[in-house]
Design an enzyme around this catalytic site. Structure first.
Site, PDB file in Angstrom:
ATOM      1  N   ASP A  67       1.048  -1.234   0.103  1.00  0.00           N
ATOM      2  CA  ASP A  67       0.174   0.238   0.199  1.00  0.00           C
ATOM      3  C   ASP A  67       0.995   1.206  -0.201  1.00  0.00           C
ATOM      4  OD1 ASP A  67      -2.291   1.707   0.377  1.00  0.00           O
ATOM      5  OD2 ASP A  67      -1.615   1.776   2.532  1.00  0.00           O
ATOM      6  N   ASP A 265      -1.816  -0.586   5.894  1.00  0.00           N
ATOM      7  CA  ASP A 265      -2.178  -0.327   7.497  1.00  0.00           C
ATOM      8  C   ASP A 265      -3.493   0.304   7.633  1.00  0.00           C
ATOM      9  OD1 ASP A 265      -1.766   2.011   5.799  1.00  0.00           O
ATOM     10  OD2 ASP A 265      -1.078   3.338   7.376  1.00  0.00           O
ATOM     11  N   ASP A 269      -7.534  -1.459   3.688  1.00  0.00           N
ATOM     12  CA  ASP A 269      -6.540  -2.657   3.044  1.00  0.00           C
ATOM     13  C   ASP A 269      -6.800  -3.918   3.862  1.00  0.00           C
ATOM     14  OD1 ASP A 269      -4.697  -0.725   1.911  1.00  0.00           O
ATOM     15  OD2 ASP A 269      -3.695  -0.230   3.609  1.00  0.00           O
TER      16      ASP A 269
END
Length: 395
Positions: A67, A265, A269
């Site tokens: 990410d 995080d 996600d």
């Protein structure tokens, strides 16, 4: 009679030696001791592993998906510029106030950055009604009787050329361009900056060192994603991904035959972390992401993920070594004991030495330092080498 007694004594001695030499202590210690020392060392390095089976999953991955916001970057957004059309003097401040009033109702990091800067420049309008969050696109609300939109290009029906040029310039610089306007026309570009973590490039280099293909997966625009991806050195970039589509990208990679790890995080996600063969959450992220993951990095240092992969491979290599020598010891020594060549005392010493070897070999894992120790490269046996695509996949 004496010969019979002598033969019986020899047979009994051989039987005792076989029982001693075949004691499965070393075999029983080989796996649990390796896992215990490996997971203990991981905890010392700030990596929390949820169960021994995660070590096997970590060893087998060949692709790692990162990410962007909060993982590769710091995740601390700041508004660095406001670019508006020159039609009305002072219109930029007015539009920033309207956008800040709307974004103050949102919990997104970009929204909070805009609201904070707008509040610092002046008092925000209080009458905000009909707030609507459109996931992946932006927010809409009525402020002092005027509809205000803040978000992506797709949120507006009309984007003037001057506004589009300002947004493109911001994105080429690696920043995030947020459009804002009254009604269906974008009138201003809010330039939001996020800093790449100083260790992210080193972490990506560590993943490559481990033979992993690295993909950057983000909901941000393609230009910004490409700039950040080039800065840290990833192999592929997948941008403009809506929050609920991240898990679908993981499924697509798995369908191509990859064993995928996902590092994230945020709340958005979590589905991708659960879908991946190995979910890795940053301890600085949300509780939902941590719960959905298999492995948690206590700090926000992405190099810890490389440490986890390298340590898992080292641990599995150690366990295989333990099992090999435990079986080899039995295979070599049992025939000797059965034919009466080994004295029970020697067999007991050999059995003790085999257990001692398994223990000492496992304890060698305590010396694993990882990629966060300057000047050191951990050796990670049984790595799976892949050929990176070195391409950009823009979704």
């Amino acid at each position: 009679w004496l010969a019979i007694v002598g033969d019986a004594n020899d047979a009994f001695t051989a039987a005792v030696a076989v029982l001693i030499i075949a004691c499965p202590c070393a075999l029983g210690l080989a796996t649990p001791l390796g896992i215990m020392v490996g997971t203990g060392r991981a905890a010392q390095l700030g990596v929390i592993i949820k169960g021994g089976e995660v070590l096997e999953d970590t060893r087998r991955i060949d692709t790692i998906v990162l990410d962007k916001t909060g993982t590769v970057t710091e995740g601390r957004m700041s508004l660095v510029d406001v670019v508006a059309l020159d039609a009305v003097p002072g219109d930029a401040d007015v539009l920033l106030g309207l956008a800040g009033a709307v974004e103050a109702r949102s919990e997104h990091p970009i929204a909070q950055a805009i609201a904070a800067e707008a509040s610092a420049r002046g008092e925000l309008p209080n009458q905000v009604e009909g707030f609507s969050n459109r996931p992946g696109f932006g927010v809409v609300a009525v402020v002092d009787g005027v509809e205000v939109r803040v978000g992506r290009r797709q949120l507006f029906e009309t984007v003037p050329a001057a506004v589009e040029r300002a947004a493109s310039a911001a994105e080429r610089a690696g920043n995030t361009a947020v459009f804002a306007g009254r009604g269906d026309t974008a009138e201003v570009v809010l330039v939001v900056a996020d800093t790449v973590k100083p260790t992210s490039r080193e972490a990506v280099a560590a993943f490559h060192d481990l033979g992993l293909e690295v993909t950057l997966l983000t909901g941000d625009n393609a230009r910004t994603a490409r700039t950040v991806g080039a800065e840290v050195g990833v192999d592929a970039v997948i941008a403009d991904v809506l929050p609920d589509a991240k898990a679908a990208e993981i499924v697509r990679l798995q369908a191509e035959g990859h064993r995928v790890a996902m590092v994230g995080d945020g709340i958005n996600d979590a589905p991708a972390l659960a879908q991946a063969d190995l979910g890795i959450a940053l301890g600085t992220g949300t509780d939902v992401a941590i719960e959905a993951s298999d492995l948690t990095i206590v700090s926000g240092d992405l190099r810890a993920a490389a440490d986890a992969v390298a340590l898992s491979r080292r641990t599995l290599g150690t366990i295989k070594g333990n099992l090999f020598w435990a079986f080899a010891y039995n295979t070599a020594a049992i025939p000797l004991a059965a034919f009466g060549i080994l004295n029970p005392m020697i067999a007991a010493a050999a059995m003790g030495m085999s257990s001692l070897f398994v223990v000492s070999n496992s304890l060698r894992l305590r010396g694993f330092n990882g990629y966060r120790r300057s000047g050191e490269r951990p050796v990670a046996p049984t790595s799976t080498t892949t050929t990176p695509r070195h391409e950009e996949a823009i979704a």
